[in-house]
Design an enzyme around this catalytic site. Structure first.
Site, short mmCIF file in Angstrom:
data_model
loop_
_atom_site.label_atom_id
_atom_site.label_comp_id
_atom_site.label_asym_id
_atom_site.label_seq_id
_atom_site.Cartn_x
_atom_site.Cartn_y
_atom_site.Cartn_z
N GLU A 1 -55.25 98.11 -78.34
CA GLU A 1 -54.93 98.14 -79.78
C GLU A 1 -55.72 97.08 -80.53
OE1 GLU A 1 -50.83 98.46 -81.06
OE2 GLU A 1 -50.26 99.26 -79.09
N HIS B 1 -47.74 104.94 -84.09
CA HIS B 1 -46.81 105.03 -82.96
C HIS B 1 -45.92 106.28 -83.01
CE1 HIS B 1 -47.73 100.68 -82.90
NE2 HIS B 1 -47.42 100.71 -81.63
#
Length: 271
Positions: free
Chosen positions: A140, A173
């Site tokens: 990420e 997400h």
């Protein structure tokens, strides 16, 4: 960010979302399949890597040597790290969690939350959870700090870029709530409010990690370490989901304090 390069935030985020969503929704479907449930993580992991992969492609194809050198420098140059910030890196999240537990007690929270959890709040059938937490932080931040945030900051003030990034990071997400045994799936099945709190908590977290990264001259390795420690600390103590709602409030207060502390930096006009 590199002034000689024209960033393309729309291309980056659109590509990252499309790749991640396709892979993660496919993985979500397979996670409930009796035939393929054992290999669904093989589909999920490339989705986790999407922010980094898209970032790498855009940097590699940029034909801008300054951009490429900057990425490599921020990834490997440990001299960028400000040693004065190390205590904050290691102690901020434990302090937030301990304060949240203390605040929960008058509302019926148990002091047993100060105990170690003894395990993780979710499971996978393919990758050890601790390793997955490290992978998540690594891939990420390689993407978010490698290209994503700079692309937003090239268009907006630090404050607006931080808010937009937090929203994008939160929405990224979303498919995980459909993946069997994932943390997001587990808490949404307990209560929709717990699930919504997870997405809301990412907004102040984005501001906090961004600020810490900037205070370390945009060191990507520092951002990875800080992100991993945040993930790890969330799993260490037996904190309840009700207390995590309080924790989100504390994180918003921390983010607000950071913005007020560095008000000039956050609201400085471009150009």
């Amino acid at each position: 960010m590199i002034s000689s390069y024209k960033y393309n935030p729309k291309l980056y985020f659109l590509s990252t979302f499309v790749v991640t969503y396709i892979l993660w929704f496919t993985g979500a479907y397979l996670s409930f399949s009796s035939t393929y449930s054992g290999i669904y993580m093989l589909i999920m992991l490339p989705g986790l890597m999407a922010p980094f992969i898209i970032s790498t492609i855009l940097i590699a194809k940029s034909k801008n040597n300054e951009l490429k050198k900057d990425f490599i420098n921020r990834l490997f140059n440990l001299k960028l790290i400000n040693l004065k910030t190390i205590p904050v890196v290691f102690l901020l999240m434990p302090a937030v969690i301990l304060l949240s537990i203390l605040l929960s007690i008058p509302f019926g929270g148990s002091i047993s939350q100060f105990q170690f959890s003894g395990g993780f709040s979710f499971s996978t059938d393919f990758v050890p959870v601790l390793f997955l937490l490290l992978l998540a932080a690594t891939f990420e931040e390689l993407g978010w700090r490698g290209y994503a945030f700079d692309s937003l900051q090239s268009r907006y003030s630090l404050f607006k870029a931080s808010i937009l990034f937090g929203i994008f990071w939160s929405l990224w997400h979303f498919p995980l709530i459909f993946v069997n045994n994932s943390y997001q799936y587990e808490i949404f099945n307990q209560s929709i409010w717990y699930g919504l709190n997870f997405f809301l908590s990412i907004l102040p977290m984005g501001i906090i990690i961004t600020w810490m990264c900037l205070k370390n001259r945009k060191s990507i390795i520092l951002a990875i370490i800080f992100h991993f420690l945040i993930n790890l600390n969330q799993e260490l103590l037996a904190i309840t989901q009700d207390t995590k709602i309080i924790e989100t409030g504390v994180l918003f207060l921390v983010a607000a304090a950071i913005i007020l502390y560095d008000k000039k930096m956050f609201f400085e006009k471009l150009g």
